[in-house]
Write a protein that holds these residues in place. Structure first.
Motif, PDB file in Angstrom:
ATOM      1  N   LEU A  75      -7.296   7.650   9.486  1.00 21.42           N
ATOM      2  CA  LEU A  75      -6.957   9.850   9.742  1.00 21.42           C
ATOM      3  C   LEU A  75      -8.656  10.166   9.841  1.00 21.42           C
ATOM      4  CD1 LEU A  75      -4.897  10.959   6.719  1.00 21.42           C
ATOM      5  CD2 LEU A  75      -4.325  10.967   9.242  1.00 21.42           C
ATOM      6  N   ILE A  76      -9.347   9.898   9.683  1.00 19.45           N
ATOM      7  CA  ILE A  76     -10.856  10.239   9.882  1.00 19.45           C
ATOM      8  C   ILE A  76     -11.675   9.233  11.014  1.00 19.45           C
ATOM      9  CG2 ILE A  76     -11.056  11.296   7.538  1.00 19.45           C
ATOM     10  CD1 ILE A  76     -13.228   8.724   7.434  1.00 19.45           C
TER      11      ILE A  76
ATOM     12  N   ALA B  43      -6.331   2.153   5.694  1.00 22.13           N
ATOM     13  CA  ALA B  43      -5.312   2.460   6.519  1.00 22.13           C
ATOM     14  C   ALA B  43      -4.963   4.232   6.760  1.00 22.13           C
ATOM     15  CB  ALA B  43      -3.597   2.450   5.905  1.00 22.13           C
ATOM     16  N   VAL B  44      -5.861   5.141   5.207  1.00 28.27           N
ATOM     17  CA  VAL B  44      -5.983   5.616   4.889  1.00 28.27           C
ATOM     18  C   VAL B  44      -6.910   6.426   6.132  1.00 28.27           C
ATOM     19  CG1 VAL B  44      -6.058   7.789   3.400  1.00 28.27           C
ATOM     20  CG2 VAL B  44      -5.087   6.234   2.806  1.00 28.27           C
TER      21      VAL B  44
ATOM     22  N   LEU C 166     -17.006  12.821   4.450  1.00 25.03           N
ATOM     23  CA  LEU C 166     -16.914  13.532   6.030  1.00 25.03           C
ATOM     24  C   LEU C 166     -18.580  14.150   6.137  1.00 25.03           C
ATOM     25  CD1 LEU C 166     -13.950  13.044   7.874  1.00 25.03           C
ATOM     26  CD2 LEU C 166     -15.488  15.247   8.200  1.00 25.03           C
TER      27      LEU C 166
ATOM     28  N   SER D 223      -8.221   9.355  -1.898  1.00 23.98           N
ATOM     29  CA  SER D 223      -9.044   8.742  -1.461  1.00 23.98           C
ATOM     30  C   SER D 223      -8.561   9.894  -0.055  1.00 23.98           C
ATOM     31  CB  SER D 223      -7.715   7.947  -0.577  1.00 23.98           C
ATOM     32  OG  SER D 223      -6.451   8.336  -0.530  1.00 23.98           O
ATOM     33  N   LEU D 224      -7.779  10.826   0.283  1.00 22.35           N
ATOM     34  CA  LEU D 224      -7.695  11.514   1.098  1.00 22.35           C
ATOM     35  C   LEU D 224      -8.876  12.547   0.786  1.00 22.35           C
ATOM     36  CD1 LEU D 224      -6.740  12.329   3.649  1.00 22.35           C
ATOM     37  CD2 LEU D 224      -4.776  14.297   2.841  1.00 22.35           C
ATOM     38  N   ALA D 225      -9.356  12.944  -0.323  1.00 23.14           N
ATOM     39  CA  ALA D 225     -10.180  14.309  -0.862  1.00 23.14           C
ATOM     40  C   ALA D 225     -11.866  13.546  -0.509  1.00 23.14           C
ATOM     41  CB  ALA D 225      -9.818  14.045  -1.971  1.00 23.14           C
TER      42      ALA D 225
ATOM     43  N   PRO E 239       1.447  -1.618   0.120  1.00 18.35           N
ATOM     44  CA  PRO E 239       0.003  -0.107  -0.031  1.00 18.35           C
ATOM     45  C   PRO E 239       0.705   1.132  -0.113  1.00 18.35           C
ATOM     46  CG  PRO E 239      -1.058  -1.384   1.544  1.00 18.35           C
ATOM     47  CD  PRO E 239       0.415  -1.924   1.543  1.00 18.35           C
TER      48      PRO E 239
ATOM     49  N   ILE F 296     -11.819  20.681   5.342  1.00 15.44           N
ATOM     50  CA  ILE F 296     -11.696  19.882   4.689  1.00 15.44           C
ATOM     51  C   ILE F 296     -12.163  19.995   3.449  1.00 15.44           C
ATOM     52  CG2 ILE F 296     -12.330  17.445   4.821  1.00 15.44           C
ATOM     53  CD1 ILE F 296     -12.628  17.223   8.100  1.00 15.44           C
TER      54      ILE F 296
ATOM     55  N   GLY G 270      -5.089  -1.289   1.490  1.00 17.37           N
ATOM     56  CA  GLY G 270      -3.974   0.343   2.052  1.00 17.37           C
ATOM     57  C   GLY G 270      -4.850   1.388   2.790  1.00 17.37           C
TER      58      GLY G 270
ATOM     59  N   GLY H  61     -12.514  13.559   2.608  1.00 25.28           N
ATOM     60  CA  GLY H  61     -13.571  14.053   3.079  1.00 25.28           C
ATOM     61  C   GLY H  61     -14.522  14.957   2.265  1.00 25.28           C
TER      62      GLY H  61
ATOM     63  N   VAL I  38       0.033   4.161  12.309  1.00 22.61           N
ATOM     64  CA  VAL I  38       0.910   4.361  11.706  1.00 22.61           C
ATOM     65  C   VAL I  38       1.162   6.259  11.668  1.00 22.61           C
ATOM     66  CG1 VAL I  38       1.199   5.769   9.035  1.00 22.61           C
ATOM     67  CG2 VAL I  38       0.986   2.976  10.051  1.00 22.61           C
ATOM     68  N   PHE I  39      -0.399   6.648  12.072  1.00 20.46           N
ATOM     69  CA  PHE I  39      -0.231   7.925  12.639  1.00 20.46           C
ATOM     70  C   PHE I  39      -0.397   8.690  13.649  1.00 20.46           C
ATOM     71  CE2 PHE I  39      -3.318   6.670   8.279  1.00 20.46           C
ATOM     72  CZ  PHE I  39      -2.384   7.922   7.221  1.00 20.46           C
TER      73      PHE I  39
ATOM     74  N   LEU J 226       3.654   8.553  13.368  1.00 18.37           N
ATOM     75  CA  LEU J 226       4.262  10.064  12.970  1.00 18.37           C
ATOM     76  C   LEU J 226       3.800  10.854  13.289  1.00 18.37           C
ATOM     77  CD1 LEU J 226       2.657   9.321   9.223  1.00 18.37           C
ATOM     78  CD2 LEU J 226       4.958   9.405  10.006  1.00 18.37           C
TER      79      LEU J 226
END
Lengths: 253, 396
Positions: free
Chosen positions: B342-343, B338-339, B242, B234-236, A112, A227, B335, B239, B352-353, B356
């Protein structure tokens, strides 16, 4: 979107009407960049609890430019090194390395992208550099893989015929193998760039200044308006870049 | 696609140039880079130690190993390559034991927070050995079972060393031991999220593919929408989901009661299904259409009804390609889940986050390594399953 079934010739490729979708997305991106800072009232209505409706830590244009810089830098390194690596292992003198490189490219693609991004941090620290390195490493794989497939699909008898006509090995490569493989290579570059844009956005979490910043800031502060601003810009950016590739590539199916 | 088929079998006594290129890299990693480090606590950077600092003159013996493989690879007959493979496998088995010994010698039992970090040399060495194993697999034609056996041997050595507590002083294990409950929970939750996304998209993709077969005019529209979703980062997409979900949950209490929120599993699951639909629908559609017309004809000739033909002929024949769709979708979803951490969707990405955020690199590893392992294992299992089904179809 990618509707034309015909393979576009050179002259067709330049015709304006084929570029309507990319131009449209590009215009949308431009309008959003200019208008976003003035939409405070709208975003305040969407998220009434937000103390500050518009993300102002950095201008959106800077974030966009940096986002593009990260992706473009990483992609150009990945394209040059990926295509050269694939060319090397398909030459007679490099053929010993073909199974290894081909296996590595397909195994690596199961990793990933977020994990690759995260693993770059212990090695390189925080900031833009680990993001670029992770994008290069990950972006290499589809390019190598597709270049290998593209060159591998060239008919051996065509290659023989070219050699028989007296073409040198480098002429065979440049005038026969690479042009024939070009659509497949370009499809690999498209995958690589698409993943790159998405991963660069997540790069915000490790300190790269990209369009992911407003989203991450919004998540941390519970500010839905931030966001949305980041998400809309990234989404339109991705659609714009993808529509350019859709024009360059002959329709897939 | 299979690249190995185009490789000319090298003359048996010619050198194996891949191994000759890899082993100097292993030697360089052993001699020039730090292998491990001793950290006084969780965050403080450790003091790196190279082979000489760890073993003194005895380290020279260890450095002989890559040279030994090199000399065997110089005239790569099958027999000599087998010996070289034995050396590499032995080295892989010895690696966890060596680490355990290192932990014993270099960690003061009186320092409860001291831990062993793995340094660049270790990772490079591991990577080079993996590459060597891939090369052995390509150039040595051993029966399939023996590769599974060797793999089990190497993984077993690592598993036993980890389970026995010999490696508890590794920083990675310290992070795990500090939150083993949470880790298991996150692992299960991650798997659950991926499994439900893949399951849902399998059902929906199947329905969409059937609709596309029934009404061909839908094909372009469905493909267009699904590839549009796939293009959005993905992040977008998280978002974008959300805000409306938060608004809906605010307005309709029954939705909130169902667990729908702006943050959390709801947007994660919706986005995961959204991304999964394109590969799933496309593969199912292609798979169902690719079945040989002659086979269908003869089934009809045997007096099978259309539904019998679909369930007993078309579907089984399409299964291997559909499983390929499940494979792509699952890897992608592992994968993306995993992102989604964040939300606030939980799962392994949380570590992971968190890591970090705290600059605790071993916590990052604790999240990232299982995510990678999960993706590689699922990839291997589903590839094997599709292969077995193809074989079965051919033999029937």
């Amino acid at each position: 979107m990618r509707s034309d079934p015909a393979i576009l010739g050179d002259s067709d490729l330049l015709a304006w009407r084929h570029w309507a979708a990319p131009l449209g997305w590009f215009a949308a991106l431009g309008v959003l960049l200019v208008a976003m800072p003035h939409l405070g009232a709208l975003f305040a209505a969407i998220d009434p609890e937000a103390r500050e409706p518009i993300y102002r830590r950095d201008p959106f244009i800077d974030l966009l430019a940096n986002h593009l810089l990260v992706v473009a830098g990483a992609s150009s390194i990945a394209i040059v090194s990926g295509v050269s690596a694939a060319i090397m292992v398909t030459r007679p003198w490099g053929r010993d390395f073909l199974p290894l490189v081909s296996q590595l490219a397909s195994i690596g693609q199961t990793f990933p992208p977020v994990a690759v991004l995260a693993l770059a941090v212990p090695w390189l620290g925080f900031g833009g550099l680990p993001t670029v390195v992770a994008l290069v490493l990950y972006g290499l794989l589809p390019i190598v893989r597709n270049t290998l497939v593209g060159i591998g699909e060239v008919d051996p008898s065509t290659r023989e015929a070219a050699r028989g006509m007296g073409m040198s090995p480098s002429q065979v490569l440049w005038q026969l193998e690479l042009p024939l493989a070009a659509p497949v290579i370009l499809a690999g570059i498209r995958t690589s760039v698409t993943v790159g844009i998405a991963t660069a956005a997540i790069g915000s979490t490790i300190g790269a200044k990209t369009l992911g910043d407003p989203i991450i800031a919004g998540i941390i502060n519970g500010n839905t308006a931030y966001i949305l601003q980041g998400a809309i810009l990234i989404g339109v950016l991705a659609l714009f870049i993808d529509s350019v590739f859709a024009r360059l590539l002959p329709s897939q199916r | 696609m299979s690249a190995s088929s185009s490789v000319s079998q090298p003359h048996s006594a010619s050198p194996n140039r891949v191994l000759l290129a890899l082993m100097p890299a292993a030697l360089a990693a052993l001699t020039l880079l730090d292998i491990a480090s001793v950290q006084p606590n969780r965050i403080a950077p450790g003091q790196g130690l190279n082979l000489w600092a760890i073993m003194g003159p005895a380290g020279v013996l260890l450095a002989m190993l890559p040279l030994g493989v090199c000399s065997l690879a110089w005239r790569a007959t099958t027999l000599r390559l087998r010996w070289a493979l034995c050396l590499v496998v032995l080295a892989m088995i010895a690696l966890p034991l060596g680490l355990a010994a290192f932990c014993r010698v270099f960690i003061d039992p009186g320092a409860p927070y001291a831990r062993v970090g793995l340094a660049a040399g270790f990772w490079v060495l591991l990577f080079v050995f993996m590459l060597a194993l891939i090369e052995f697999k390509a150039s040595l034609r051993l029966p399939h079972g023996s590769w599974w056996g060797l793999g089990a041997l190497m993984l077993g050595a690592w598993g036993l060393s980890l389970a026995s507590g010999m490696l508890d002083k590794l920083a990675l294990m310290q992070e795990y031991l500090g939150r083993s409950d949470k880790f298991i929970e996150a692992l299960l939750y991650h798997s659950l999220l991926v499994a439900s996304a893949v399951g849902l998209s399998l059902l929906m993709g199947f329905a969409l593919a059937l609709a596309m077969r029934r009404w061909p005019r839908l094909e372009r529209g469905i493909n267009g929408v699904l590839s549009l979703i796939q293009t959005i980062p993905s992040l977008a997409l998280f978002g974008l989901l959300l805000a409306p979900l938060a608004w809906l949950a605010d307005r309709y209490e029954w939705l909130a009661a169902l667990g729908v929120q702006g943050i959390g599993a709801a947007p994660a699951l919706i986005a995961l299904v959204g991304y999964s639909l394109l590969p799933m629908t496309r593969n199912t559609f292609v798979a169902l259409g690719d079945v040989d017309k002659g086979v269908i004809e003869s089934a009809r000739g045997m007096g099978m009804s259309p539904s019998q033909i679909f369930l007993q002929v078309r579907l089984p024949l399409a299964l291997p390609v559909m499983i390929e769709g499940v494979r792509i979708t699952s890897i992608q979803a592992i994968g993306l889940a995993a992102v989604a951490a964040l939300i606030g969707a939980g799962g392994l990405g949380t570590f992971v986050f968190q890591g970090l955020g705290q600059a605790a690199m071993d916590l990052v590893l604790l999240g990232a390594l299982p995510i990678i392992a999960m993706a590689v294992i699922v990839d291997g299992l589903l590839t094997a399953l599709a292969g077995a089904l193809r074989q079965g179809v051919r033999h029937d």
